[in-house]
Design a protein around this motif. Structure first.
Motif, mmCIF file in Angstrom:
data_model
loop_
_atom_site.group_PDB
_atom_site.id
_atom_site.type_symbol
_atom_site.label_atom_id
_atom_site.label_comp_id
_atom_site.label_asym_id
_atom_site.label_seq_id
_atom_site.Cartn_x
_atom_site.Cartn_y
_atom_site.Cartn_z
ATOM 1 N N ALA A 176 7.026 14.662 23.216
ATOM 2 C CA ALA A 176 6.830 15.954 23.109
ATOM 3 C C ALA A 176 6.340 16.695 21.682
ATOM 4 O O ALA A 176 6.557 16.089 20.621
ATOM 5 N N THR A 177 5.528 17.805 21.762
ATOM 6 C CA THR A 177 5.109 18.261 20.496
ATOM 7 C C THR A 177 5.746 19.686 20.265
ATOM 8 O O THR A 177 5.876 20.431 21.216
ATOM 9 N N VAL A 178 6.362 19.867 19.067
ATOM 10 C CA VAL A 178 7.008 20.896 18.714
ATOM 11 C C VAL A 178 6.629 21.684 17.435
ATOM 12 O O VAL A 178 5.672 21.170 16.661
ATOM 13 N N ILE A 179 6.862 22.893 17.250
ATOM 14 C CA ILE A 179 6.381 23.678 15.998
ATOM 15 C C ILE A 179 7.410 23.402 15.028
ATOM 16 O O ILE A 179 8.483 23.928 15.449
ATOM 17 N N ALA A 180 6.807 23.187 13.837
ATOM 18 C CA ALA A 180 8.071 22.916 12.788
ATOM 19 C C ALA A 180 7.560 23.511 11.476
ATOM 20 O O ALA A 180 6.133 23.513 11.263
ATOM 21 N N SER A 181 8.110 23.709 10.524
ATOM 22 C CA SER A 181 7.818 24.488 9.216
ATOM 23 C C SER A 181 7.794 23.523 8.108
ATOM 24 O O SER A 181 8.878 22.640 8.057
ATOM 25 N N VAL A 182 6.531 23.230 7.399
ATOM 26 C CA VAL A 182 6.536 22.404 6.108
ATOM 27 C C VAL A 182 6.180 23.013 4.967
ATOM 28 O O VAL A 182 5.237 23.892 4.980
ATOM 29 N N GLN A 183 6.889 22.815 3.769
ATOM 30 C CA GLN A 183 6.358 23.396 2.487
ATOM 31 C C GLN A 183 5.941 22.174 1.587
ATOM 32 O O GLN A 183 6.874 21.141 1.578
ATOM 33 N N PHE A 184 5.014 22.033 0.821
ATOM 34 C CA PHE A 184 4.633 21.202 0.151
ATOM 35 C C PHE A 184 4.809 21.660 -1.386
ATOM 36 O O PHE A 184 4.402 22.652 -1.826
ATOM 37 N N ILE A 185 5.717 20.773 -1.969
ATOM 38 C CA ILE A 185 5.978 21.028 -3.346
ATOM 39 C C ILE A 185 5.601 20.141 -4.330
ATOM 40 O O ILE A 185 5.659 18.972 -4.194
ATOM 41 N N ASP A 186 5.073 20.528 -5.663
ATOM 42 C CA ASP A 186 4.574 19.794 -6.402
ATOM 43 C C ASP A 186 5.691 18.939 -7.315
ATOM 44 O O ASP A 186 6.844 19.267 -7.139
ATOM 45 N N ALA A 187 5.191 18.061 -8.486
ATOM 46 C CA ALA A 187 6.176 17.656 -9.237
ATOM 47 C C ALA A 187 7.254 18.468 -9.989
ATOM 48 O O ALA A 187 8.357 17.944 -10.220
ATOM 49 N N ASP A 188 6.562 19.733 -10.094
ATOM 50 C CA ASP A 188 7.717 20.620 -10.935
ATOM 51 C C ASP A 188 8.265 21.377 -10.084
ATOM 52 O O ASP A 188 9.048 22.612 -10.544
ATOM 53 N N GLY A 189 8.365 21.361 -8.832
ATOM 54 C CA GLY A 189 9.151 21.877 -7.826
ATOM 55 C C GLY A 189 8.527 23.078 -7.308
ATOM 56 O O GLY A 189 8.982 24.132 -6.629
ATOM 57 N N ASN A 190 7.274 23.235 -7.975
ATOM 58 C CA ASN A 190 6.404 24.716 -7.336
ATOM 59 C C ASN A 190 5.816 24.525 -5.927
ATOM 60 O O ASN A 190 5.524 23.508 -5.481
ATOM 61 N N TYR A 191 5.654 25.559 -5.139
ATOM 62 C CA TYR A 191 5.290 25.503 -4.059
ATOM 63 C C TYR A 191 3.878 25.442 -4.045
ATOM 64 O O TYR A 191 3.159 26.090 -4.700
ATOM 65 N N ALA A 192 3.090 24.453 -3.293
ATOM 66 C CA ALA A 192 1.716 24.246 -3.125
ATOM 67 C C ALA A 192 0.950 24.694 -2.178
ATOM 68 O O ALA A 192 -0.150 24.541 -1.865
ATOM 69 N N GLY A 193 1.702 24.963 -1.116
ATOM 70 C CA GLY A 193 1.140 25.168 0.225
ATOM 71 C C GLY A 193 2.016 24.822 1.208
ATOM 72 O O GLY A 193 3.177 24.495 1.197
ATOM 73 N N GLY A 194 1.623 25.068 2.719
ATOM 74 C CA GLY A 194 2.355 24.782 3.807
ATOM 75 C C GLY A 194 2.256 25.979 4.711
ATOM 76 O O GLY A 194 1.238 26.675 4.998
ATOM 77 N N GLY A 195 3.176 25.701 5.880
ATOM 78 C CA GLY A 195 2.946 26.589 6.974
ATOM 79 C C GLY A 195 3.649 25.822 8.166
ATOM 80 O O GLY A 195 4.582 25.070 8.178
ATOM 81 N N ASN A 196 3.444 26.645 9.596
ATOM 82 C CA ASN A 196 4.131 25.941 10.635
ATOM 83 C C ASN A 196 3.053 25.215 11.645
ATOM 84 O O ASN A 196 1.623 25.709 11.723
ATOM 85 N N TYR A 197 3.395 23.938 11.811
ATOM 86 C CA TYR A 197 2.501 22.838 12.195
ATOM 87 C C TYR A 197 2.937 22.318 13.520
ATOM 88 O O TYR A 197 4.128 22.382 13.728
ATOM 89 N N PHE A 198 2.156 22.032 14.371
ATOM 90 C CA PHE A 198 2.474 21.216 15.838
ATOM 91 C C PHE A 198 2.900 19.870 15.174
ATOM 92 O O PHE A 198 1.678 19.022 14.968
ATOM 93 N N LEU A 199 3.909 19.163 15.491
ATOM 94 C CA LEU A 199 3.985 17.929 15.014
ATOM 95 C C LEU A 199 4.872 17.133 16.163
ATOM 96 O O LEU A 199 5.410 17.829 16.979
ATOM 97 N N PRO A 200 4.792 15.884 16.438
ATOM 98 C CA PRO A 200 5.488 14.997 17.314
ATOM 99 C C PRO A 200 6.917 15.010 17.126
ATOM 100 O O PRO A 200 7.335 15.039 16.143
#
Length: 429
Positions: A93-117
């Motif tokens: 099944a494919t679901v929608i989940a939220s992913v945040q990408f964090i750099d080495a200093d803990g800063n937000y580098a990007g992300g969003g809602n993605y279709f993931l298995p």
């Protein structure tokens, strides 16, 4: 064995029939597994000559092991074809989940809602969503559910992966792994970029040159010296003698010695030597009761008496010196000598040392002499001269002989239980 069933032959990709002049003969095909088990036997009409396995219709649920060929010669031959069962394909099944990408200093580098298995997935499935200029900085699995929220660490694409092994100052292995360093790509990294094991600090700080082909071994020191272990002491009958938490293994080499433990009073170790340290392992240590013997105490006494030279008359006495200890052992008294008023010591020594057993009383006699009065001495001398002159006048001959008194004491002597004890004197400084 499955009975033979005539199956249609797919002659070629276009589905055309063989030319009428080509002779077909019935050929028996045996589909078998790798271990020789027969899955199915079929008979098909084939022309003599070479054919490909892919021309055959396989049993349902099976696939060819290899795309080989075979030759049809006689209908009496049996052609073996090796097959294997197809793997069952589970629909994920494919679901929608939220992913945040964090750099080495803990800063937000990007992300969003993605279709993931859904279900257990590897972090690598997020690679396609990593922000431009970054790469994933961690590996492993995570569990995906609908509406879930996840964080993934990323580093600048210029970073270099190096392999690091940590060890303690005592040589104990502390783990390690692969780390992203040198984000600016200048070939130099700082030790602060490394993630250290909990409870440890760097022994070396600053920058180092980056070499992706090098294995780095880095020594760490504990934030708090030693390892805390919990110990319960018991006697040889298993009775609890107490215990508690103890700091051991101060050099952090993973090995401690039983001598590092503080034992209950009156007990001693049965087992000695080293043992491996495990902070998560409670220790039960059996002790042996120390056999004690009662010790008799007693007092040693010393009395110093001053006697007049020539007469041995006691003219002074110090207050008794005493000391307590184990009966039969010896105490050394050291005494500063002080002559009574009007007297002075005969010998040029102002102190003495004497050994006295605990339980014994001792006396020491020190000879003194009266301090001379010069005028009194002169008068005595004149009187003596006059007396001598008178004797000469009376008798004409000197018949008087001065006999010295034989003293029963030496300059210093000691009486101890009827025996003479030896003195160890200290010379005047």
């Amino acid at each position: 064995m499955i009975p033979a069933v005539a199956a249609p032959l797919v002659a070629n990709a276009e589905g055309t029939q063989p030319a009428a002049e080509e002779k077909q003969i019935p050929q028996q095909i045996e589909f078998v597994l790798a271990d020789g088990t027969v899955v199915q036997t079929s008979t098909v009409n084939l022309t003599t000559g070479a054919h490909q396995f892919s021309e055959l219709t396989l049993p349902q649920g099976y696939e060819l092991v290899s795309d080989g060929s075979f030759t049809v010669v006689s209908s009496a031959d049996i052609i073996p074809v090796t097959v294997r069962a197809k793997e069952a394909v589970e629909e994920t099944a494919t679901v929608i989940a939220s992913v945040q990408f964090i750099d080495a200093d803990g800063n937000y580098a990007g992300g969003g809602n993605y279709f993931l298995p859904a279900g257990v997935q590897n972090l690598s499935i997020l690679s396609q969503y990593v922000p431009e200029g970054y790469t994933l900085a961690e590996a492993g699995d995570f569990y995906v559910v609908a509406g879930g929220s996840y964080q993934a660490k990323v580093v600048k694409a210029a970073s270099t992966i190096i392999h690091v092994t940590y060890k303690s100052t005592g040589g104990k292995a502390l783990g390690g792994g692969d780390y992203f360093v040198d984000e600016d790509g200048d070939g130099i990294a700082n030790y602060s970029e490394l993630q250290l094991p909990e409870g440890y600090n760097l022994t070396e700080t600053g920058d180092f040159f980056v070499d992706a082909n090098k294995d780095y071994e880095i020594t760490l020191k504990k934030e708090v010296e030693g390892t805390i272990i919990n110990v319960t002491f018991v006697d040889e009958e298993g009775n609890n003698l107490g215990g508690g938490d103890y700091f051991v293994d101060l050099d952090d080499d993973g090995i401690a010695n039983y001598s590092e433990l503080q034992l209950p009073e009156g007990y001693e170790l049965i087992q000695t030597g080293d043992f491996f340290v495990d902070a998560n392992n409670p220790y039960t240590i059996t002790l042996h009761k120390v056999q004690t013997h009662e010790v008799e105490q007693d007092t040693a006494t010393l009395v110093v008496k001053y006697v007049k030279e020539g007469t041995n008359e006691v003219v002074g006495e110090d207050e008794a010196y005493t000391a307590d200890g184990v009966k039969g052992e010896v105490h050394t008294f050291t005494v500063d000598l002080k002559a009574p008023k009007g007297y002075e010591l005969v010998e040029d020594e102002d102190s003495l040392s004497l050994d006295v057993e605990y339980g014994q009383n001792a006396e020491v006699f020190v000879k003194v002499k009266a301090v001379e009065d010069k005028n009194e001495g002169k008068e005595d001398e004149e009187k003596t001269d006059a007396k001598e002159d008178s004797k000469k006048e009376d008798k004409g001959v000197d018949t008087g002989v001065a006999m010295p008194l034989a003293g029963i004491f030496g300059t210093m002597s000691v009486a101890l239980g009827g025996m003479i004890a030896l003195l160890r004197r200290k010379n005047r400084k």
